[in-house]
Design a protein around this motif. Structure first.
Motif, PDB file in Angstrom:
ATOM      1  N   GLN A   1       0.860  -1.185   0.000  1.00  0.00           N
ATOM      2  CA  GLN A   1       0.000   0.000   0.000  1.00  0.00           C
ATOM      3  C   GLN A   1       0.889   1.225   0.000  1.00  0.00           C
ATOM      4  O   GLN A   1       1.909   1.278   0.701  1.00  0.00           O
ATOM      5  N   LEU A   2       0.490   2.242  -0.783  1.00  0.00           N
ATOM      6  CA  LEU A   2       1.228   3.494  -0.862  1.00  0.00           C
ATOM      7  C   LEU A   2       0.315   4.646  -0.454  1.00  0.00           C
ATOM      8  O   LEU A   2      -0.847   4.715  -0.878  1.00  0.00           O
ATOM      9  N   LEU A   3       0.853   5.552   0.358  1.00  0.00           N
ATOM     10  CA  LEU A   3       0.121   6.733   0.790  1.00  0.00           C
ATOM     11  C   LEU A   3       0.883   7.986   0.380  1.00  0.00           C
ATOM     12  O   LEU A   3       2.102   8.062   0.554  1.00  0.00           O
ATOM     13  N   VAL A   4       0.156   8.966  -0.150  1.00  0.00           N
ATOM     14  CA  VAL A   4       0.698  10.311  -0.384  1.00  0.00           C
ATOM     15  C   VAL A   4      -0.310  11.263   0.241  1.00  0.00           C
ATOM     16  O   VAL A   4      -1.373  11.526  -0.329  1.00  0.00           O
ATOM     17  N   LEU A   5       0.017  11.765   1.425  1.00  0.00           N
ATOM     18  CA  LEU A   5      -0.942  12.528   2.219  1.00  0.00           C
ATOM     19  C   LEU A   5      -0.551  13.998   2.305  1.00  0.00           C
ATOM     20  O   LEU A   5       0.511  14.339   2.824  1.00  0.00           O
TER      21      LEU A   5
ATOM     22  N   LEU B   1      -2.574   2.832  -4.438  1.00  0.00           N
ATOM     23  CA  LEU B   1      -1.993   4.145  -4.181  1.00  0.00           C
ATOM     24  C   LEU B   1      -3.111   5.078  -3.779  1.00  0.00           C
ATOM     25  O   LEU B   1      -4.078   5.257  -4.518  1.00  0.00           O
ATOM     26  N   ASP B   2      -2.989   5.679  -2.612  1.00  0.00           N
ATOM     27  CA  ASP B   2      -4.009   6.579  -2.073  1.00  0.00           C
ATOM     28  C   ASP B   2      -3.392   7.971  -1.950  1.00  0.00           C
ATOM     29  O   ASP B   2      -2.472   8.179  -1.145  1.00  0.00           O
ATOM     30  N   ILE B   3      -3.865   8.913  -2.753  1.00  0.00           N
ATOM     31  CA  ILE B   3      -3.359  10.287  -2.752  1.00  0.00           C
ATOM     32  C   ILE B   3      -4.431  11.200  -2.193  1.00  0.00           C
ATOM     33  O   ILE B   3      -5.561  11.220  -2.689  1.00  0.00           O
ATOM     34  N   LEU B   4      -4.099  11.957  -1.155  1.00  0.00           N
ATOM     35  CA  LEU B   4      -5.018  12.935  -0.578  1.00  0.00           C
ATOM     36  C   LEU B   4      -4.380  14.312  -0.638  1.00  0.00           C
ATOM     37  O   LEU B   4      -3.248  14.503  -0.167  1.00  0.00           O
TER      38      LEU B   4
ATOM     39  N   PRO C   1     -13.513  21.959   8.472  1.00  0.00           N
ATOM     40  CA  PRO C   1     -12.933  20.787   7.809  1.00  0.00           C
ATOM     41  C   PRO C   1     -12.242  21.168   6.503  1.00  0.00           C
ATOM     42  O   PRO C   1     -12.736  22.006   5.749  1.00  0.00           O
ATOM     43  N   GLU C   2     -11.089  20.560   6.258  1.00  0.00           N
ATOM     44  CA  GLU C   2     -10.341  20.830   5.041  1.00  0.00           C
ATOM     45  C   GLU C   2     -10.971  20.105   3.855  1.00  0.00           C
ATOM     46  O   GLU C   2     -11.234  18.901   3.925  1.00  0.00           O
ATOM     47  N   PRO C   3     -11.247  20.817   2.740  1.00  0.00           N
ATOM     48  CA  PRO C   3     -11.697  20.113   1.537  1.00  0.00           C
ATOM     49  C   PRO C   3     -10.572  19.234   0.989  1.00  0.00           C
ATOM     50  O   PRO C   3      -9.416  19.659   0.915  1.00  0.00           O
ATOM     51  N   ILE C   4     -10.924  18.001   0.635  1.00  0.00           N
ATOM     52  CA  ILE C   4      -9.931  17.019   0.233  1.00  0.00           C
ATOM     53  C   ILE C   4     -10.265  16.464  -1.146  1.00  0.00           C
ATOM     54  O   ILE C   4     -11.412  16.092  -1.418  1.00  0.00           O
ATOM     55  N   ALA C   5      -9.267  16.398  -2.009  1.00  0.00           N
ATOM     56  CA  ALA C   5      -9.368  15.655  -3.264  1.00  0.00           C
ATOM     57  C   ALA C   5      -8.628  14.343  -3.061  1.00  0.00           C
ATOM     58  O   ALA C   5      -7.464  14.340  -2.636  1.00  0.00           O
ATOM     59  N   ARG C   6      -9.306  13.231  -3.359  1.00  0.00           N
ATOM     60  CA  ARG C   6      -8.728  11.907  -3.112  1.00  0.00           C
ATOM     61  C   ARG C   6      -8.712  11.110  -4.419  1.00  0.00           C
ATOM     62  O   ARG C   6      -9.741  10.950  -5.062  1.00  0.00           O
ATOM     63  N   ILE C   7      -7.532  10.617  -4.771  1.00  0.00           N
ATOM     64  CA  ILE C   7      -7.371   9.788  -5.954  1.00  0.00           C
ATOM     65  C   ILE C   7      -6.832   8.433  -5.525  1.00  0.00           C
ATOM     66  O   ILE C   7      -5.822   8.352  -4.815  1.00  0.00           O
ATOM     67  N   GLN C   8      -7.489   7.375  -5.954  1.00  0.00           N
ATOM     68  CA  GLN C   8      -7.031   6.020  -5.663  1.00  0.00           C
ATOM     69  C   GLN C   8      -6.707   5.322  -6.983  1.00  0.00           C
ATOM     70  O   GLN C   8      -7.478   5.404  -7.937  1.00  0.00           O
ATOM     71  N   SER C   9      -5.551   4.658  -7.003  1.00  0.00           N
ATOM     72  CA  SER C   9      -5.083   3.993  -8.220  1.00  0.00           C
ATOM     73  C   SER C   9      -4.489   2.645  -7.873  1.00  0.00           C
ATOM     74  O   SER C   9      -3.959   2.451  -6.774  1.00  0.00           O
TER      75      SER C   9
END
Length: 224
Positions: free
Chosen positions: A105-109, A140-143, A210-218
């Protein structure tokens, strides 16, 4: 990196970490998670502490910021130590060869700087570096904090396209595919929707809106 191995953070210094040491570290881990652009390492530390059967690797080129967590991690487990955490001094575009294909699993936060630009623009050196870390089928989870596109937009990102489903469909998805990724989901929400997001920066936001979040999962494709 030298042939002796990659550099890891041990307290207030760097140390070489060889391939054999990495093999021993990973061992029979139930899961290997890599937190790319880990910053001060607190999110990686919390993941490691909450999941002792995992091996968690924090990756960041600004290694001095990880010194405090490295010192805390080196304590005995009864005193907060996390022997299943490794903090690596490296940028994703220059991933040590010993880490290739290691991640389940990969995280980019909440990235910034080169990492932010790389994932938003789909730059080959960053997205390719992420793919080299991953096993085929790795998520890959990018937030990304979407408020960075609100006025006044910082000068160094004014040329970056806003992350929207339309942009991901029309441009970013194909660029990620060129680097070995298949986008499976793109959502717009807030930090309240991601209950495990525990970076120092996002925790500071808890006292405000709350912070607006764009989330991309690949998913990592079979080919690089």
């Amino acid at each position: 990196m030298s042939e002796r191995g990659m550099q890891i953070v041990r307290g207030k210094r760097l140390a070489e970490f060889g391939s054999d040491e990495l093999t021993d570290f990973v061992g029979m881990a139930g899961r290997v998670v890599v937190d790319v652009g880990t910053g001060d390492g607190r999110t990686a530390y919390r993941l490691a502490k909450a999941n002792p059967d995992w091996r968690v690797i924090g990756l960041d080129p600004a290694w001095q910021r990880m010194s405090e967590i490295s010192t805390k991690s080196s304590r005995k487990p009864a005193k907060g130590g996390t022997p299943n955490l490794l903090l690596v001094n490296a940028a994703v575009e220059a991933v040590p060869a010993s880490l290739h294909g290691i991640a389940d699993q990969l995280l980019v936060l909440m990235p910034w700087g080169k990492l932010l630009r790389g994932v938003v623009a789909g730059e080959a050196d960053v997205c390719g570096g992420l793919r080299r870390l991953a096993k085929p089928g790795t998520m890959l989870d990018i937030l990304i904090g979407a408020s960075i596109w609100e006025e006044p937009v910082p000068l160094d990102i004014r040329d970056l396209p806003r992350l929207t489903p339309e942009y991901v469909d029309s441009e970013l998805g194909s660029r990620l595919a060129d680097s070995g990724w298949k986008v499976t989901d793109m959502t717009l929400g807030t930090s309240l929707d991601v209950d495990w997001m525990t970076s120092s920066w996002s925790r500071r936001l808890a006292s405000s809106a709350p912070e607006p979040i764009a989330r991309i999962q690949s998913l990592a494709l079979d080919h690089l």
